[in-house]
Scaffold this motif. Structure first.
Motif, PDB file in Angstrom:
ATOM      1  N   UNK A 118       0.813  -1.225   0.000  1.00 13.75           N
ATOM      2  CA  UNK A 118       0.000   0.000   0.000  1.00 13.75           C
ATOM      3  C   UNK A 118       0.840   1.266   0.000  1.00 13.75           C
ATOM      4  N   UNK A 119       1.935   1.204   0.762  1.00 14.65           N
ATOM      5  CA  UNK A 119       2.785   2.389   0.884  1.00 14.65           C
ATOM      6  C   UNK A 119       3.383   2.759  -0.481  1.00 14.65           C
ATOM      7  N   UNK A 120       3.868   1.733  -1.180  1.00 17.36           N
ATOM      8  CA  UNK A 120       4.485   1.969  -2.481  1.00 17.36           C
ATOM      9  C   UNK A 120       3.422   2.416  -3.490  1.00 17.36           C
ATOM     10  N   UNK A 121       2.279   1.781  -3.406  1.00 15.87           N
ATOM     11  CA  UNK A 121       1.161   2.145  -4.280  1.00 15.87           C
ATOM     12  C   UNK A 121       0.827   3.636  -4.134  1.00 15.87           C
ATOM     13  N   UNK A 122       0.820   4.091  -2.899  1.00 20.50           N
ATOM     14  CA  UNK A 122       0.490   5.484  -2.623  1.00 20.50           C
ATOM     15  C   UNK A 122       1.571   6.419  -3.165  1.00 20.50           C
ATOM     16  N   UNK A 123       2.820   6.039  -2.946  1.00 23.47           N
ATOM     17  CA  UNK A 123       3.948   6.831  -3.435  1.00 23.47           C
ATOM     18  C   UNK A 123       3.905   6.896  -4.964  1.00 23.47           C
ATOM     19  N   UNK A 124       3.640   5.734  -5.570  1.00 24.71           N
ATOM     20  CA  UNK A 124       3.534   5.628  -7.020  1.00 24.71           C
ATOM     21  C   UNK A 124       2.501   6.627  -7.543  1.00 24.71           C
ATOM     22  N   UNK A 125       1.338   6.626  -6.922  1.00 21.65           N
ATOM     23  CA  UNK A 125       0.284   7.523  -7.395  1.00 21.65           C
ATOM     24  C   UNK A 125       0.658   8.988  -7.203  1.00 21.65           C
ATOM     25  N   UNK A 126       1.279   9.285  -6.070  1.00 26.63           N
ATOM     26  CA  UNK A 126       1.688  10.672  -5.807  1.00 26.63           C
ATOM     27  C   UNK A 126       2.681  11.173  -6.850  1.00 26.63           C
ATOM     28  N   UNK A 127       3.697  10.359  -7.108  1.00 28.34           N
ATOM     29  CA  UNK A 127       4.748  10.781  -8.035  1.00 28.34           C
ATOM     30  C   UNK A 127       4.197  10.912  -9.458  1.00 28.34           C
ATOM     31  N   UNK A 128       3.406   9.914  -9.886  1.00 29.54           N
ATOM     32  CA  UNK A 128       2.842   9.943 -11.237  1.00 29.54           C
ATOM     33  C   UNK A 128       1.924  11.161 -11.408  1.00 29.54           C
ATOM     34  N   UNK A 129       1.079  11.375 -10.425  1.00 32.07           N
ATOM     35  CA  UNK A 129       0.154  12.510 -10.522  1.00 32.07           C
ATOM     36  C   UNK A 129       0.895  13.836 -10.514  1.00 32.07           C
ATOM     37  N   UNK A 130       1.902  13.942  -9.650  1.00 29.31           N
ATOM     38  CA  UNK A 130       2.674  15.174  -9.566  1.00 29.31           C
ATOM     39  C   UNK A 130       3.339  15.496 -10.908  1.00 29.31           C
ATOM     40  N   UNK A 131       3.963  14.474 -11.513  1.00 31.91           N
ATOM     41  CA  UNK A 131       4.655  14.713 -12.787  1.00 31.91           C
ATOM     42  C   UNK A 131       3.695  14.945 -13.948  1.00 31.91           C
ATOM     43  N   UNK A 132       2.512  14.320 -13.886  1.00 27.87           N
ATOM     44  CA  UNK A 132       1.576  14.543 -14.984  1.00 27.87           C
ATOM     45  C   UNK A 132       0.903  15.912 -14.873  1.00 27.87           C
ATOM     46  N   UNK A 133       0.751  16.390 -13.647  1.00 26.43           N
ATOM     47  CA  UNK A 133       0.134  17.712 -13.477  1.00 26.43           C
ATOM     48  C   UNK A 133       1.137  18.846 -13.644  1.00 26.43           C
ATOM     49  N   UNK A 134       2.374  18.592 -13.193  1.00 20.24           N
ATOM     50  CA  UNK A 134       3.404  19.627 -13.281  1.00 20.24           C
ATOM     51  C   UNK A 134       4.637  19.044 -13.963  1.00 20.24           C
ATOM     52  N   UNK A 135       4.529  18.775 -15.273  1.00 17.49           N
ATOM     53  CA  UNK A 135       5.647  18.115 -15.963  1.00 17.49           C
ATOM     54  C   UNK A 135       6.909  18.972 -15.938  1.00 17.49           C
ATOM     55  N   UNK A 136       8.047  18.315 -15.703  1.00 19.54           N
ATOM     56  CA  UNK A 136       9.339  19.001 -15.697  1.00 19.54           C
ATOM     57  C   UNK A 136       9.883  19.047 -17.130  1.00 19.54           C
ATOM     58  N   UNK A 137      10.706  20.039 -17.391  1.00 21.01           N
ATOM     59  CA  UNK A 137      11.301  20.199 -18.725  1.00 21.01           C
ATOM     60  C   UNK A 137      10.229  20.227 -19.814  1.00 21.01           C
ATOM     61  N   UNK A 138       9.128  20.888 -19.525  1.00 26.02           N
ATOM     62  CA  UNK A 138       8.030  20.987 -20.481  1.00 26.02           C
ATOM     63  C   UNK A 138       8.264  22.194 -21.375  1.00 26.02           C
ATOM     64  N   UNK A 139       8.271  21.981 -22.675  1.00 24.30           N
ATOM     65  CA  UNK A 139       8.478  23.085 -23.599  1.00 24.30           C
ATOM     66  C   UNK A 139       9.201  22.622 -24.851  1.00 24.30           C
ATOM     67  N   UNK A 140       9.728  23.568 -25.593  1.00 28.43           N
ATOM     68  CA  UNK A 140      10.397  23.255 -26.847  1.00 28.43           C
ATOM     69  C   UNK A 140      11.814  23.793 -26.817  1.00 28.43           C
ATOM     70  N   UNK A 141      12.674  23.247 -27.678  1.00 24.16           N
ATOM     71  CA  UNK A 141      14.051  23.718 -27.795  1.00 24.16           C
ATOM     72  C   UNK A 141      14.327  24.057 -29.254  1.00 24.16           C
ATOM     73  N   UNK A 142      14.925  25.217 -29.478  1.00 26.02           N
ATOM     74  CA  UNK A 142      15.326  25.568 -30.839  1.00 26.02           C
ATOM     75  C   UNK A 142      16.596  24.788 -31.203  1.00 26.02           C
ATOM     76  N   UNK A 143      16.812  24.590 -32.479  1.00 25.65           N
ATOM     77  CA  UNK A 143      18.014  23.902 -32.965  1.00 25.65           C
ATOM     78  C   UNK A 143      18.231  22.552 -32.294  1.00 25.65           C
ATOM     79  N   UNK A 144      17.150  21.813 -32.128  1.00 23.80           N
ATOM     80  CA  UNK A 144      17.253  20.500 -31.489  1.00 23.80           C
ATOM     81  C   UNK A 144      16.664  19.436 -32.411  1.00 23.80           C
ATOM     82  N   UNK A 145      17.034  18.180 -32.144  1.00 20.95           N
ATOM     83  CA  UNK A 145      16.402  17.084 -32.865  1.00 20.95           C
ATOM     84  C   UNK A 145      14.967  16.959 -32.358  1.00 20.95           C
ATOM     85  N   UNK A 146      14.028  16.840 -33.294  1.00 25.07           N
ATOM     86  CA  UNK A 146      12.621  16.807 -32.909  1.00 25.07           C
ATOM     87  C   UNK A 146      11.978  15.490 -33.339  1.00 25.07           C
TER      88      UNK A 146
END
Ligand code: ZN
Length: 153
Positions: A3-31
């Motif tokens: 249960x503990x891991x399940x809860x941590x799993x949900x927290x981390x997944x939800x946090x990253x899906x709601x506030x994604x890190x490195x979200x955006x675009x880069x110029x002169x990059x492989x796309x």
């Protein structure tokens, strides 16, 4: 999963899906654009390589389920600044983590290990692997498209 891991799993997944890190675009990059039609997930990945082929920067934009977006967010954090050989190793280890029945030596994956539970659900594996398929394509240093419907496992 306890249960503990399940809860941590949900927290981390939800946090990253709601506030994604490195979200955006880069110029002169492989796309690379990644598409997972079975779930409706899309990832647009931008990767910059340094003079020695290292992953100097990467960003993504996307829409879709929490697993696909959280996996992309966690991936960018893990791969940024990594030498190419190490990035390829992380890609292989993550793929094994979410697809293999065997115990995977996943040390070094950090919070990505929380995505391990998707291995029981083939449709979710596609969600979790989408950003990584895009990264794999980006390693060729050419723009491209990937789709989970055109590849095996
Ligand atoms: Zn999905």
């Amino acid at each position: 999963m306890n249960d503990e891991l399940e809860e941590l799993y949900q927290q981390v997944i939800l946090d990253h899906s709601k506030r994604p890190r490195n979200f955006g675009e880069l110029a002169d990059a492989v796309h690379v654009h990644g598409d997972n039609p079975s779930c409706g997930d899309e990832i647009s990945l931008h990767v910059k390589f340094g003079s020695e082929g290292e992953v100097s920067d990467l960003k993504f934009t996307g829409i879709g389920c929490a697993i696909s977006q959280a996996s992309a967010s966690l991936m960018t954090l893990k791969l940024k600044g990594k030498p190419r050989v190490e990035a390829e190793q992380i890609l292989r280890t993550f793929h094994k983590l979410v697809t293999s029945e065997e115990e995977t030596d996943a040390k070094g994956l950090g919070d990505l290990i929380l995505l391990k539970g998707v291995r029981k659900f083939p449709q979710r594996v596609k969600c979790a692997m989408l950003a990584w398929r895009a990264f794999e394509q980006a390693l060729s240093e050419r723009d491209g498209e990937v789709s989970t419907e055109k590849e095996e496992g």
